[in-house]
Design a protein around this motif. Structure first.
Motif, PDB file in Angstrom:
ATOM      1  N   ARG A 115       0.829  -1.204   0.000  1.00 51.67           N
ATOM      2  CA  ARG A 115       0.000   0.000   0.000  1.00 51.67           C
ATOM      3  C   ARG A 115       0.870   1.264   0.000  1.00 51.67           C
ATOM      4  NH1 ARG A 115      -2.879   4.017   2.349  1.00 51.67           N
ATOM      5  NH2 ARG A 115      -5.108   4.032   1.965  1.00 51.67           N
ATOM      6  N   TYR A 141       1.003  14.242  -1.130  1.00 52.41           N
ATOM      7  CA  TYR A 141       0.598  13.242  -0.137  1.00 52.41           C
ATOM      8  C   TYR A 141      -0.810  13.503   0.376  1.00 52.41           C
ATOM      9  CZ  TYR A 141       0.539  10.446   4.134  1.00 52.41           C
ATOM     10  OH  TYR A 141       0.190   9.553   5.110  1.00 52.41           O
ATOM     11  N   ALA A 142      -1.113  14.776   0.657  1.00 55.29           N
ATOM     12  CA  ALA A 142      -2.446  15.122   1.150  1.00 55.29           C
ATOM     13  C   ALA A 142      -3.511  14.807   0.106  1.00 55.29           C
ATOM     14  CB  ALA A 142      -2.504  16.598   1.536  1.00 55.29           C
ATOM     15  N   LEU A 145      -4.089  10.946  -0.081  1.00 57.53           N
ATOM     16  CA  LEU A 145      -4.907  10.528   1.057  1.00 57.53           C
ATOM     17  C   LEU A 145      -6.373  10.837   0.813  1.00 57.53           C
ATOM     18  CD1 LEU A 145      -3.345  11.328   4.537  1.00 57.53           C
ATOM     19  CD2 LEU A 145      -3.488   9.185   3.300  1.00 57.53           C
ATOM     20  N   THR A 146      -6.617  12.067   0.409  1.00 53.68           N
ATOM     21  CA  THR A 146      -7.993  12.518   0.195  1.00 53.68           C
ATOM     22  C   THR A 146      -8.677  11.695  -0.894  1.00 53.68           C
ATOM     23  OG1 THR A 146      -7.343  14.740   0.843  1.00 53.68           O
ATOM     24  CG2 THR A 146      -9.414  14.511  -0.362  1.00 53.68           C
ATOM     25  N   SER A 149      -9.446   7.992   0.011  1.00 47.51           N
ATOM     26  CA  SER A 149     -10.466   7.816   1.045  1.00 47.51           C
ATOM     27  C   SER A 149     -11.837   8.307   0.601  1.00 47.51           C
ATOM     28  CB  SER A 149     -10.040   8.537   2.316  1.00 47.51           C
ATOM     29  OG  SER A 149      -8.817   8.003   2.784  1.00 47.51           O
ATOM     30  N   ARG A 152     -14.454   5.975  -0.555  1.00 49.61           N
ATOM     31  CA  ARG A 152     -15.043   5.044   0.405  1.00 49.61           C
ATOM     32  C   ARG A 152     -16.483   5.410   0.733  1.00 49.61           C
ATOM     33  NH1 ARG A 152     -10.640   3.974   5.127  1.00 49.61           N
ATOM     34  NH2 ARG A 152     -12.142   2.336   5.640  1.00 49.61           N
ATOM     35  N   LEU A 181      -8.329  20.288  -9.316  1.00 50.57           N
ATOM     36  CA  LEU A 181      -6.855  20.320  -9.243  1.00 50.57           C
ATOM     37  C   LEU A 181      -6.243  20.912 -10.508  1.00 50.57           C
ATOM     38  CD1 LEU A 181      -6.164  16.834  -7.646  1.00 50.57           C
ATOM     39  CD2 LEU A 181      -6.114  19.062  -6.521  1.00 50.57           C
TER      40      LEU A 181
ATOM     41  N   ARG B 152     -11.336  10.439   6.215  1.00 48.21           N
ATOM     42  CA  ARG B 152     -10.905   9.162   6.781  1.00 48.21           C
ATOM     43  C   ARG B 152      -9.458   8.862   6.427  1.00 48.21           C
ATOM     44  NH1 ARG B 152     -15.662   4.803   5.783  1.00 48.21           N
ATOM     45  NH2 ARG B 152     -14.378   3.611   7.248  1.00 48.21           N
ATOM     46  N   GLY B 153      -8.943   9.533   5.400  1.00 48.20           N
ATOM     47  CA  GLY B 153      -7.552   9.338   5.031  1.00 48.20           C
ATOM     48  C   GLY B 153      -6.602   9.674   6.167  1.00 48.20           C
ATOM     49  N   GLU B 155      -6.557   8.646   8.975  1.00 49.23           N
ATOM     50  CA  GLU B 155      -6.159   7.387   9.614  1.00 49.23           C
ATOM     51  C   GLU B 155      -4.749   6.970   9.205  1.00 49.23           C
ATOM     52  OE1 GLU B 155      -8.702   4.243   8.316  1.00 49.23           O
ATOM     53  OE2 GLU B 155      -7.177   2.699   8.653  1.00 49.23           O
ATOM     54  N   PHE B 156      -4.424   7.096   7.932  1.00 52.74           N
ATOM     55  CA  PHE B 156      -3.129   6.632   7.446  1.00 52.74           C
ATOM     56  C   PHE B 156      -2.044   7.651   7.764  1.00 52.74           C
ATOM     57  CE2 PHE B 156      -6.407   4.607   4.918  1.00 52.74           C
ATOM     58  CZ  PHE B 156      -6.043   3.282   5.045  1.00 52.74           C
ATOM     59  N   TRP B 157      -2.426   8.923   7.699  1.00 53.14           N
ATOM     60  CA  TRP B 157      -1.480   9.975   8.067  1.00 53.14           C
ATOM     61  C   TRP B 157      -1.019   9.767   9.510  1.00 53.14           C
ATOM     62  CZ3 TRP B 157      -2.450  13.595  11.991  1.00 53.14           C
ATOM     63  CH2 TRP B 157      -1.491  14.598  12.125  1.00 53.14           C
ATOM     64  N   ARG B 159      -0.416   7.175  11.144  1.00 50.29           N
ATOM     65  CA  ARG B 159       0.588   6.129  11.314  1.00 50.29           C
ATOM     66  C   ARG B 159       2.005   6.656  11.099  1.00 50.29           C
ATOM     67  NH1 ARG B 159      -3.335   1.548  10.228  1.00 50.29           N
ATOM     68  NH2 ARG B 159      -3.292   1.409   7.984  1.00 50.29           N
ATOM     69  N   THR B 160       2.144   7.655  10.220  1.00 47.29           N
ATOM     70  CA  THR B 160       3.480   8.180   9.902  1.00 47.29           C
ATOM     71  C   THR B 160       3.395   9.692   9.789  1.00 47.29           C
ATOM     72  OG1 THR B 160       2.977   7.848   7.583  1.00 47.29           O
ATOM     73  CG2 THR B 160       4.259   6.131   8.662  1.00 47.29           C
ATOM     74  N   ASN B 163       5.492  12.884   7.579  1.00 50.40           N
ATOM     75  CA  ASN B 163       5.314  13.361   6.231  1.00 50.40           C
ATOM     76  C   ASN B 163       4.914  14.835   6.123  1.00 50.40           C
ATOM     77  OD1 ASN B 163       5.649  12.377   3.665  1.00 50.40           O
ATOM     78  ND2 ASN B 163       4.328  10.642   4.066  1.00 50.40           N
ATOM     79  N   ILE B 164       4.008  15.247   6.977  1.00 48.32           N
ATOM     80  CA  ILE B 164       3.351  16.539   6.818  1.00 48.32           C
ATOM     81  C   ILE B 164       2.684  16.878   8.155  1.00 48.32           C
ATOM     82  CG2 ILE B 164       1.330  15.335   5.896  1.00 48.32           C
ATOM     83  CD1 ILE B 164       0.639  17.706   4.228  1.00 48.32           C
ATOM     84  N   GLU B 168      -0.787  21.706   7.983  1.00 47.26           N
ATOM     85  CA  GLU B 168      -0.654  21.612   6.523  1.00 47.26           C
ATOM     86  C   GLU B 168      -1.704  20.684   5.935  1.00 47.26           C
ATOM     87  OE1 GLU B 168       3.464  21.639   4.156  1.00 47.26           O
ATOM     88  OE2 GLU B 168       3.614  20.698   6.126  1.00 47.26           O
ATOM     89  N   LEU B 169      -1.879  19.541   6.623  1.00 47.13           N
ATOM     90  CA  LEU B 169      -2.855  18.572   6.144  1.00 47.13           C
ATOM     91  C   LEU B 169      -4.240  19.198   6.101  1.00 47.13           C
ATOM     92  CD1 LEU B 169      -3.308  15.645   5.284  1.00 47.13           C
ATOM     93  CD2 LEU B 169      -3.707  15.081   7.678  1.00 47.13           C
ATOM     94  N   ASN B 172      -4.561  21.755   3.263  1.00 48.17           N
ATOM     95  CA  ASN B 172      -4.618  21.109   1.949  1.00 48.17           C
ATOM     96  C   ASN B 172      -5.972  20.457   1.710  1.00 48.17           C
ATOM     97  OD1 ASN B 172      -2.030  20.619   0.062  1.00 48.17           O
ATOM     98  ND2 ASN B 172      -1.376  21.180   2.119  1.00 48.17           N
ATOM     99  N   MET B 173      -6.496  19.831   2.740  1.00 46.83           N
ATOM    100  CA  MET B 173      -7.788  19.165   2.569  1.00 46.83           C
ATOM    101  C   MET B 173      -8.897  20.173   2.350  1.00 46.83           C
ATOM    102  SD  MET B 173      -7.989  15.850   5.061  1.00 46.83           S
ATOM    103  CE  MET B 173      -7.407  14.280   4.409  1.00 46.83           C
ATOM    104  N   LEU B 175      -8.599  23.127   1.148  1.00 47.55           N
ATOM    105  CA  LEU B 175      -8.400  23.693  -0.196  1.00 47.55           C
ATOM    106  C   LEU B 175      -8.965  22.770  -1.260  1.00 47.55           C
ATOM    107  CD1 LEU B 175      -6.857  26.196  -1.396  1.00 47.55           C
ATOM    108  CD2 LEU B 175      -5.031  24.589  -1.957  1.00 47.55           C
ATOM    109  N   HIS B 176      -8.643  21.508  -1.123  1.00 43.38           N
ATOM    110  CA  HIS B 176      -9.049  20.514  -2.122  1.00 43.38           C
ATOM    111  C   HIS B 176     -10.553  20.288  -2.091  1.00 43.38           C
ATOM    112  CE1 HIS B 176      -8.134  16.244  -3.930  1.00 43.38           C
ATOM    113  NE2 HIS B 176      -8.921  16.948  -4.681  1.00 43.38           N
TER     114      HIS B 176
END
Lengths: 183, 183
Positions: A115, A141-142, A145-146, A149, A152, A181, B152-153, B155-157, B159-160, B163-164, B168-169, B172-173, B175-176
Motif C-alpha cells: 500500500r 501526499y495530502a 490521502l484525500t 479515502s 469510500r 486540481l 478518513r484518510g 487514519e493513514f497519516w 501512522r506516519t 510526512n506533513i 498543513e494537512l 490542503n484538505m 483547499l481541495h
DNA sequence: CAATTTCACTAACAATTGTTAGTTTTGTTT
DNA sequence: AAACAAAACTAACAATTGTTAGTGAAATTG
C-alpha cells in the motif's frame, strides 16, 4: 465461488465474527466440508486482499505507461478506476480496506508495504503533473490521502442506491476531486 | 478511563477480537474486575459511538445557527471540525466509523438513523448555499458522501506523521475539498 | 465394471469468549 | 478502632471458535 461468499460475509459481519459455520451455511454445506476446498479461514482473507491489491497495481502500471495522457488525465483515469472498483466489487474492496488488519504475519506486513508503495507511485503521478503538466500546486501526499479515502463514501451509497445513479455519482466525484486540481 | 483504553483497543484490534482480558491488561487489572466499573463490553461500544455522534451533532447545530456565515463558510467550518476530530480523537472516531456495526439492536438502528439525519442536514447546508449563496451547482448527496469519507484518510497519516504537519494537512484538505466548490 | 478421486457428512478436539459468584483486600467514613 | 463501601482477586460457567479424523456416498477416470 467460496471466496466471493466469504467476501460478502466478511464485509457484512467483519472477519473475526464471521464463523466458518456462517460461511458454510451461505455455501449450502457443513462447516467441515469447506476444508475440502480451502486450507484455512485466514487464507480466504489473503486471497481477497491480494487479488484486489493486484488489480489496483495493474491498473496503475497501465496508466503510468500511457505517455499520451497529461498528468491530470492520468489522475482522472485512476480516480475513475477506484470509483468503479468500489461500485462493482464493493464486497472485496471493502474487505481489503477494512479487514486487512486481520491478515496474519507476514501477510499483513507485506500488504501494508504494498500500500505504501502504491501511495508513493500515485504521489509521483501528481508530482510529474505539477512540474511539467496541468496540475496546480498542492501537497501530493495530502491529495492522495484525500482521493483514496473519498471514494469510500460509495459504501453508504450502496445501501440506498435510489438517491442517485452510479454514473451521476462518478461524474460528481470526478468533478469534485479531480477537476478542482486543474491549474 | 476505561472507555478510552477500550477505544484504543477496539481501533487497533477491532471490536470482536478485543477480549475483555486484553482490555483488563491494558487497564492493569483482572478481567472480572472490570465489571465493577462497566456493565458489559457492548456498553463500552455504545458509549464511544454515541458520544462521538453527539459531538458531531452539537457542532452541526452550532454552525446551522450562525446566520452571519455564508453557505461555503458553513461548509468549511464543518469540514474543519471533521478534520480536527479525526486528528485529535482518532481512536473514538475510527471506532465510531468502523466498529459501529457491532452495536446491538436497537442501538445499531438508532445509530444508522442518526447518521442519515446528519447527512440530510449537511445536504441542506449545501442546498441553501447553492440556492442563495456562493456554492456552485453540484449534487449535494454526492458532495456530502465525498466530504465525510475523504477525511478518513487521516487514519493513514496518523501512522506516519513525519510526512506533513496537522496544520498543513488541514489546509490542503480544505483547499481541495471546499474551495473547489466556490461558485 | 472396477478403481480412484472428489467431496459432503458426523463427531469431536482444545482453546477462547463474555460474564457471574463468592471472597478478600483496599480505602473511606463514622 | 469499628463499620461500611469500593474494587480487586480466584475459579468457574456455558457457549462458540477454527480445525481434524474418520466414514461413506457420488462422480470421474481407467
Amino acid at each position: 465461488m467460496i471466496t466471493l461468499a466469504a467476501a460478502q460475509l466478511f464485509r457484512e459481519k467483519g472477519f473475526p465474527s464471521t464463523g466458518m459455520r456462517d460461511l458454510a451455511g451461505e455455501v449450502g454445506v457443513e462447516a467441515a466440508s469447506l476444508y475440502n476446498h480451502i486450507r484455512s479461514k485466514a487464507e480466504l482473507l489473503q486471497e481477497i486482499c491480494f487479488r484486489v491489491a493486484n488489480d489496483f497495481n495493474a491498473q496503475l502500471m497501465e496508466v503510468e505507461a500511457s505517455e499520451n495522457l497529461t498528468g491530470l488525465e492520468k489522475l482522472e483515469a485512476i480516480v475513475r478506476f477506484h470509483i468503479q472498483m468500489w461500485i462493482n466489487r464493493l464486497d472485496e474492496v471493502m474487505v481489503t480496506n477494512n479487514e486487512s488488519k486481520y491478515l496474519e504475519e507476514p501477510y499483513n506486513g507485506t500488504f501494508l508495504n504494498e500500500r505504501r508503495v502504491y501511495v508513493r507511485r500515485l504521489e509521483q503521478v501528481i508530482e510529474d503533473g505539477m512540474r511539467k503538466g496541468n496540475i496546480k500546486k498542492v501537497q501530493p501526499y495530502a491529495v492522495v490521502l484525500t482521493l483514496m479515502s473519498a471514494v469510500r463514501g460509495i459504501e453508504f451509497w450502496h445501501r440506498t442506491k435510489k438517491n442517485i445513479s452510479a454514473e451521476e455519482l462518478e461524474e460528481n466525484m470526478v468533478l469534485h476531486l479531480v477537476k478542482g486540481l486543474k491549474k
